[in-house]
Design a protein around this motif. Structure first.
Motif, PDB file in Angstrom:
ATOM      1  N   ALA A  59     -27.912   8.118  50.756  1.00  0.00           N
ATOM      2  CA  ALA A  59     -26.686   7.326  50.609  1.00  0.00           C
ATOM      3  C   ALA A  59     -26.571   6.300  51.729  1.00  0.00           C
ATOM      4  N   PHE A  60     -26.874   6.704  52.963  1.00  0.00           N
ATOM      5  CA  PHE A  60     -26.796   5.765  54.079  1.00  0.00           C
ATOM      6  C   PHE A  60     -27.809   4.641  53.897  1.00  0.00           C
ATOM      7  N   ASN A  61     -29.026   4.999  53.528  1.00  0.00           N
ATOM      8  CA  ASN A  61     -30.073   3.991  53.361  1.00  0.00           C
ATOM      9  C   ASN A  61     -29.734   3.028  52.222  1.00  0.00           C
ATOM     10  N   GLU A  62     -29.233   3.565  51.117  1.00  0.00           N
ATOM     11  CA  GLU A  62     -28.948   2.737  49.947  1.00  0.00           C
ATOM     12  C   GLU A  62     -27.701   1.882  50.144  1.00  0.00           C
ATOM     13  N   LEU A  63     -26.605   2.495  50.613  1.00  0.00           N
ATOM     14  CA  LEU A  63     -25.311   1.818  50.637  1.00  0.00           C
ATOM     15  C   LEU A  63     -25.070   1.024  51.912  1.00  0.00           C
ATOM     16  N   ARG A  64     -25.602   1.526  53.026  1.00  0.00           N
ATOM     17  CA  ARG A  64     -25.394   0.841  54.310  1.00  0.00           C
ATOM     18  C   ARG A  64     -26.555  -0.094  54.648  1.00  0.00           C
ATOM     19  N   VAL A  72     -19.230   1.790  57.505  1.00  0.00           N
ATOM     20  CA  VAL A  72     -19.106   3.238  57.553  1.00  0.00           C
ATOM     21  C   VAL A  72     -19.556   3.804  56.205  1.00  0.00           C
ATOM     22  N   VAL A  73     -20.612   4.626  56.222  1.00  0.00           N
ATOM     23  CA  VAL A  73     -21.083   5.324  55.028  1.00  0.00           C
ATOM     24  C   VAL A  73     -21.345   6.771  55.416  1.00  0.00           C
ATOM     25  N   GLN A  74     -20.693   7.684  54.741  1.00  0.00           N
ATOM     26  CA  GLN A  74     -20.881   9.109  55.008  1.00  0.00           C
ATOM     27  C   GLN A  74     -21.069   9.841  53.687  1.00  0.00           C
ATOM     28  N   ALA A  75     -21.973  10.801  53.668  1.00  0.00           N
ATOM     29  CA  ALA A  75     -22.219  11.572  52.454  1.00  0.00           C
ATOM     30  C   ALA A  75     -22.699  12.960  52.830  1.00  0.00           C
ATOM     31  N   GLY A  76     -22.413  13.928  51.969  1.00  0.00           N
ATOM     32  CA  GLY A  76     -22.852  15.295  52.223  1.00  0.00           C
ATOM     33  C   GLY A  76     -22.029  16.274  51.412  1.00  0.00           C
ATOM     34  N   THR A  77     -21.864  17.468  51.961  1.00  0.00           N
ATOM     35  CA  THR A  77     -21.101  18.513  51.292  1.00  0.00           C
ATOM     36  C   THR A  77     -19.935  18.941  52.159  1.00  0.00           C
ATOM     37  N   THR A  78     -18.852  19.331  51.514  1.00  0.00           N
ATOM     38  CA  THR A  78     -17.694  19.883  52.198  1.00  0.00           C
ATOM     39  C   THR A  78     -17.279  21.170  51.489  1.00  0.00           C
ATOM     40  N   SER A  79     -16.440  21.947  52.159  1.00  0.00           N
ATOM     41  CA  SER A  79     -15.883  23.168  51.569  1.00  0.00           C
ATOM     42  C   SER A  79     -14.373  23.080  51.578  1.00  0.00           C
ATOM     43  N   ILE A  80     -13.766  23.407  50.448  1.00  0.00           N
ATOM     44  CA  ILE A  80     -12.317  23.537  50.344  1.00  0.00           C
ATOM     45  C   ILE A  80     -12.059  24.989  49.969  1.00  0.00           C
ATOM     46  N   SER A  81     -11.684  25.794  50.946  1.00  0.00           N
ATOM     47  CA  SER A  81     -11.587  27.243  50.753  1.00  0.00           C
ATOM     48  C   SER A  81     -12.947  27.744  50.271  1.00  0.00           C
ATOM     49  N   VAL A 107     -26.146   6.081  43.317  1.00  0.00           N
ATOM     50  CA  VAL A 107     -26.811   7.052  44.197  1.00  0.00           C
ATOM     51  C   VAL A 107     -26.829   8.424  43.535  1.00  0.00           C
ATOM     52  N   TYR A 108     -25.682   8.831  42.982  1.00  0.00           N
ATOM     53  CA  TYR A 108     -25.585  10.149  42.355  1.00  0.00           C
ATOM     54  C   TYR A 108     -26.475  10.271  41.118  1.00  0.00           C
ATOM     55  N   LEU A 109     -26.435   9.252  40.255  1.00  0.00           N
ATOM     56  CA  LEU A 109     -27.031   9.376  38.923  1.00  0.00           C
ATOM     57  C   LEU A 109     -28.437   8.805  38.815  1.00  0.00           C
ATOM     58  N   GLU A 110     -28.849   7.946  39.753  1.00  0.00           N
ATOM     59  CA  GLU A 110     -30.162   7.312  39.659  1.00  0.00           C
ATOM     60  C   GLU A 110     -31.034   7.594  40.886  1.00  0.00           C
ATOM     61  N   VAL A 111     -30.503   7.299  42.075  1.00  0.00           N
ATOM     62  CA  VAL A 111     -31.324   7.353  43.282  1.00  0.00           C
ATOM     63  C   VAL A 111     -31.716   8.788  43.627  1.00  0.00           C
ATOM     64  N   MET A 112     -30.751   9.691  43.656  1.00  0.00           N
ATOM     65  CA  MET A 112     -31.054  11.089  43.996  1.00  0.00           C
ATOM     66  C   MET A 112     -32.005  11.735  42.993  1.00  0.00           C
ATOM     67  N   PRO A 113     -31.753  11.667  41.685  1.00  0.00           N
ATOM     68  CA  PRO A 113     -32.689  12.293  40.742  1.00  0.00           C
ATOM     69  C   PRO A 113     -34.110  11.738  40.861  1.00  0.00           C
ATOM     70  N   ARG A 114     -34.225  10.422  41.041  1.00  0.00           N
ATOM     71  CA  ARG A 114     -35.558   9.828  41.166  1.00  0.00           C
ATOM     72  C   ARG A 114     -36.265  10.318  42.428  1.00  0.00           C
ATOM     73  N   PHE A 115     -35.536  10.400  43.531  1.00  0.00           N
ATOM     74  CA  PHE A 115     -36.133  10.881  44.781  1.00  0.00           C
ATOM     75  C   PHE A 115     -36.580  12.332  44.642  1.00  0.00           C
ATOM     76  N   LEU A 116     -35.753  13.170  44.038  1.00  0.00           N
ATOM     77  CA  LEU A 116     -36.079  14.593  43.914  1.00  0.00           C
ATOM     78  C   LEU A 116     -37.277  14.809  42.997  1.00  0.00           C
ATOM     79  N   ARG A 117     -37.378  14.002  41.950  1.00  0.00           N
ATOM     80  CA  ARG A 117     -38.529  14.142  41.047  1.00  0.00           C
ATOM     81  C   ARG A 117     -39.837  13.768  41.735  1.00  0.00           C
ATOM     82  N   SER A 118     -39.768  12.865  42.711  1.00  0.00           N
ATOM     83  CA  SER A 118     -40.984  12.409  43.385  1.00  0.00           C
ATOM     84  C   SER A 118     -41.218  13.102  44.728  1.00  0.00           C
ATOM     85  N   LEU A 119     -40.353  14.041  45.096  1.00  0.00           N
ATOM     86  CA  LEU A 119     -40.461  14.706  46.398  1.00  0.00           C
ATOM     87  C   LEU A 119     -41.741  15.551  46.457  1.00  0.00           C
TER      88      LEU A 119
END
Length: 299
Positions: A59-64, A72-81, A107-119
């Motif tokens: 996300a940082f590389n793509e958006l920033r 300011v670009v931040q991405a990751g996971t959070t917990s709510i309870s 990023v969610y629908l194109e960049v991440m899936p493509r990166f994971l498929r080629s990892l």
């Protein structure tokens, strides 16, 4: 029964909040796109944590770096309870919040899936080793040591063996990047509507929501495929729109979706289940003794 996990409102459909930037004279637009993932099993926790590390970098590389949409670009996971999320935030003046949302969805629908498929397997193992090292890294001070043991008490209730379960799954059951790709697809591209909350801040006057056709144009500009545009179009029509965030809005969302379950998954092994059951019995017995002591007459 003792309430040990705070219930989280579950939106029955996508939700969007559009508001004016509360800082007078601030010309920044802001978007926060959050996907609620529900109550996580131990395998889900591991996959979410690893995926969040990858999402943060992409996300940082793509958006920033590449699109320069915000300083300011931040991405990751959070917990709510007991509920986990994926969340991405962009703040800047290069585009308005509606355009930035389209970029985040790419990023969610194109960049991440493509990166994971080629990892590659080497890169997957590198992410895996880094995550394991982080989990097992010893505390470096009193505060870190306190937080390490306080968090299970505050959030995980009876899951004092959760870390062992996470490491066990990481060592024994997570073998390839395909598992991460499958998990991302399940979380971010499920059948039907996603449980999504979008918050947008605009400088000055809040513009009207773009029409369906205008949104389609935005999605094309950001190179979203026809399949992704079809998903976003379905969500567009189903989204509940708000211009405020207060108790009445919360009540509306609650009526439509209810609450997430308040259970916490402590592990997949038999040992973890026995440990969880024993801890729950001890907690209920302690609560019973407390209630009994309140009922005793003063001497």
């Amino acid at each position: 029964e003792v309430l040990s996990t705070l219930p989280v409102v579950r939106p029955g459909r996508p939700v969007e909040l559009r508001k004016r930037n509360p800082r007078k004279g601030d010309m920044n637009s802001v978007v926060v796109v959050t996907l609620l993932l529900g109550v996580s099993s131990v395998p889900d926790r591991v996959c979410i944590d690893l995926l969040a590390k990858i999402l943060e970098q992409l996300a940082f590389n793509e958006l920033r770096t590449q699109q320069q949409l915000g300083y300011v670009v931040q991405a990751g996971t959070t917990s709510i309870s007991n509920v986990r999320t994926f969340s991405t935030m962009v703040q800047g003046t290069a585009a308005d919040a509606d355009a930035m949302e389209a970029a985040v969805e790419r990023v969610y629908l194109e960049v991440m899936p493509r990166f994971l498929r080629s990892l590659s397997d080497d890169d997957f193992q590198s992410f895996r080793r880094s995550y394991r090292k982080q989990l097992l890294e010893p505390s470096t001070g009193y505060s870190a040591e306190f937080n390490r043991f306080w968090t299970p008490i505050l959030v995980n209730t009876t899951c004092f063996g959760l870390m062992n379960e996470i490491v066990r799954f990481l060592d024994e059951d997570l073998h390839s990047a395909h598992q991460l790709a499958d998990a991302w697809s399940r979380f971010v591209m499920p059948e039907g509507l996603r449980e999504k909350v979008v918050v947008k801040y605009f400088p000055g006057r809040v513009p009207r929501r773009p029409s369906q056709n205008e949104s389609q144009s935005l999605w094309r500009v950001h190179n979203l495929t026809q399949q992704s545009r079809a998903r976003l179009a379905l969500e567009y029509d189903a989204t509940d729109m708000y211009d405020r965030a207060d108790s009445s809005v919360r009540a509306e969302i609650l009526k439509a979706g209810g609450y997430y379950p308040t259970n916490v998954d402590c592990g997949t092994s038999a040992g973890a289940r026995l440990y969880e059951a024993a801890a729950r019995r001890a907690s209920n017995e302690a609560a019973g003794r407390s209630v009994a002591s309140l009922a005793e007459p003063d001497v």
